[in-house]
Design an enzyme around this catalytic site. Structure first.
Site, PDB file in Angstrom:
ATOM      1  CG  ASP A 112      -1.856   1.364   1.428  1.00 27.47           C
ATOM      2  OD1 ASP A 112      -2.440   1.477   0.102  1.00 27.47           O
ATOM      3  OD2 ASP A 112      -2.128   1.825   2.421  1.00 27.47           O
ATOM      4  CB  SER A 113       0.211   4.789  -0.505  1.00 30.93           C
ATOM      5  OG  SER A 113      -0.670   4.881   0.156  1.00 30.93           O
ATOM      6  CE1 TYR A 115       2.413   5.607  -3.463  1.00 28.82           C
ATOM      7  CE2 TYR A 115       1.326   3.795  -4.431  1.00 28.82           C
ATOM      8  CZ  TYR A 115       2.234   4.250  -3.774  1.00 28.82           C
ATOM      9  OH  TYR A 115       3.305   3.540  -3.779  1.00 28.82           O
ATOM     10  N   GLY A 116      -3.409   8.954  -3.665  1.00 32.56           N
ATOM     11  CA  GLY A 116      -4.790   9.378  -4.035  1.00 32.56           C
ATOM     12  C   GLY A 116      -5.110  10.477  -5.005  1.00 32.56           C
ATOM     13  CB  CYS A 150      -3.181   0.404  -2.400  1.00 30.09           C
ATOM     14  SG  CYS A 150      -3.521   2.212  -2.874  1.00 30.09           S
ATOM     15  CG  ASN A 151      -9.723   0.630  -2.178  1.00 27.64           C
ATOM     16  OD1 ASN A 151     -10.708   0.062  -2.378  1.00 27.64           O
ATOM     17  ND2 ASN A 151      -9.401   0.324  -0.778  1.00 27.64           N
ATOM     18  CB  THR A 152      -4.971   4.650  -5.020  1.00 22.07           C
ATOM     19  OG1 THR A 152      -5.906   5.263  -3.795  1.00 22.07           O
ATOM     20  CG2 THR A 152      -4.835   5.605  -5.973  1.00 22.07           C
ATOM     21  CD  GLU A 179      -0.023   7.075   6.157  1.00 17.59           C
ATOM     22  OE1 GLU A 179       1.029   7.148   6.702  1.00 17.59           O
ATOM     23  OE2 GLU A 179      -0.534   6.177   5.319  1.00 17.59           O
ATOM     24  CB  CYS A 218      -9.415   4.686   0.887  1.00 16.08           C
ATOM     25  SG  CYS A 218      -7.987   5.165   1.565  1.00 16.08           S
ATOM     26  CB  THR A 219      -6.689  -0.270   2.309  1.00 17.20           C
ATOM     27  OG1 THR A 219      -5.609   0.436   1.850  1.00 17.20           O
ATOM     28  CG2 THR A 219      -7.213  -1.180   1.456  1.00 17.20           C
ATOM     29  CG  HIS A 220      -5.260   5.178   4.540  1.00 22.90           C
ATOM     30  ND1 HIS A 220      -4.454   4.411   3.498  1.00 22.90           N
ATOM     31  CD2 HIS A 220      -3.982   5.636   5.104  1.00 22.90           C
ATOM     32  CE1 HIS A 220      -3.342   4.468   3.403  1.00 22.90           C
ATOM     33  NE2 HIS A 220      -2.740   5.485   4.325  1.00 22.90           N
TER      34      HIS A 220
HETATM   35  N1  DGL Z   1      -4.937   3.134   1.187  1.00 17.81           N
HETATM   36  C1  DGL Z   1      -4.953   3.754  -0.288  1.00 17.81           C
HETATM   37  C2  DGL Z   1      -6.163   3.321  -0.703  1.00 17.81           C
HETATM   38  O1  DGL Z   1      -6.853   2.345  -0.703  1.00 17.81           O
HETATM   39  C3  DGL Z   1      -4.141   4.895  -0.541  1.00 17.81           C
HETATM   40  C4  DGL Z   1      -4.588   6.087  -0.348  1.00 17.81           C
HETATM   41  C5  DGL Z   1      -3.427   7.186  -0.736  1.00 17.81           C
HETATM   42  O2  DGL Z   1      -2.439   6.864  -0.596  1.00 17.81           O
HETATM   43  O3  DGL Z   1      -3.951   8.161  -1.000  1.00 17.81           O
HETATM   44  O4  DGL Z   1      -6.743   4.034  -1.736  1.00 17.81           O
END
Ligand code: DGL
Length: 273
Positions: free
Chosen positions: A11-12, A43-44, A74-76, A153, A185-187
């Site tokens: 993931d990011s 990353y988003g 990571c969904n992105t 984060e 988003c996995t966050h």
């Molecule tokens: N956890 C990520 C996702 O699921 C990345 C979020 C990011 O880095 O912006 O999209």
């Protein structure tokens, strides 16, 4: 047949640990190697081309760890880079969009599903496509929430400011009367408490972690890639920049014990011109 090589997960940043937690619970014998690109999170807000390039670099690093399977936690990345990853690596690649969409379709009763995610995920339309492929009658209302990843984060999980930002993002979804919300988003599962505070009990939250872990288990079984039954299982974590809040958030919010964090430098590939 069994295979004791690690499952590679990336993931990011910290978000993919929500998937790691589900994997650890479901597959306790497996070794997991987790890579968080903390040097380049988030990353988003980046373009699909950049995210795709980062994804290839991270997957290469996981292959150098001898990964038997790559989990894109990571969904992105999952929304824009799965075809390229599958074409570039010989091991199976699993993303989080399909599992999240399946969980949402199983839960919704009024067939109106909300999706929140990063700008890149929402812009890609990946969830709409995956949800409609499962049920053509589903109505999907999506919203990008770009400020949430930096707040997570930072570890601001229970904070008035975070609650206000969530409310501002979610108000349109609340008034549209969705009955299911995909945390795309996995966050975001780390903010499940705050999101529940905004919606009350009317809306069911769906995250892809559990379903992604089940998809991994199924694939390992199909391909005879499960670790030997007596394997103790373990988790190794590597980041591309100093951990800072990473360990604290992992411990407090996810109850994941992470030993020594390794630092890895990204081996950059040239951007496509
Ligand atoms: N956890 C990520 C996702 O699921 C990345 C979020 C990011 O880095 O912006 O999209």
């Amino acid at each position: 047949m069994s295979d004791s090589r690690p499952i590679g997960v990336f993931d990011s940043g910290i978000g993919g640990l929500t998937v790691v937690k589900a994997l650890r619970e479901l597959l306790p014998n497996e070794a997991i190697f987790y890579l968080g690109d903390t040097a380049r999170v988030p990353y988003g807000n980046k373009s699909a081309e950049t995210v795709e390039r980062y994804a290839i670099e991270l997957a290469r690093m996981l292959m150098a760890e001898n990964a038997k399977l790559i989990v894109v936690a990571c969904n992105t990345v999952s929304s824009v880079a799965i075809p390229k990853l599958r074409a570039s690596f010989s091991v199976p690649v699993i993303g989080v969009i399909e599992p999240g969409a399946q969980a949402a379709i199983a839960r919704t009763q009024n067939r109106h599903v909300g999706v929140i995610g990063t700008r890149a995920t929402i812009r890609s339309g990946a969830y709409e496509n995956a949800l409609r492929a499962l049920n053509v009658h589903v109505r999907v209302t999506s919203r990008a929430c770009p400020l949430l990843v930096p707040l997570i984060e930072e570890g601001w999980l229970n904070d008035k400011l975070t609650d206000n930002i969530i409310l501002r993002y979610l108000e349109p979804l609340i008034s549209e009367e969705i009955d299911t919300l995909v945390l795309g988003c996995t966050h975001y599962p780390l903010l499940a408490g705050a999101i529940e505070r905004a919606f009350g009990s009317k809306v069911k939250l769906v995250d892809s972690a559990q379903n992604c872990a089940s998809a991994v288990k199924e694939l390992l079984d199909q391909r005879s890639l499960r670790a030997p039954a007596g394997n103790p299982g373990n988790l190794e974590v590597a980041l591309t920049d100093a951990p800072d809040n990473f360990l604290r958030v992992a411990r407090e919010a996810l109850q994941l014990e992470i030993g020594e964090v390794q630092l890895r430098e990204v081996i950059h590939s040239a951007p496509a011109l």
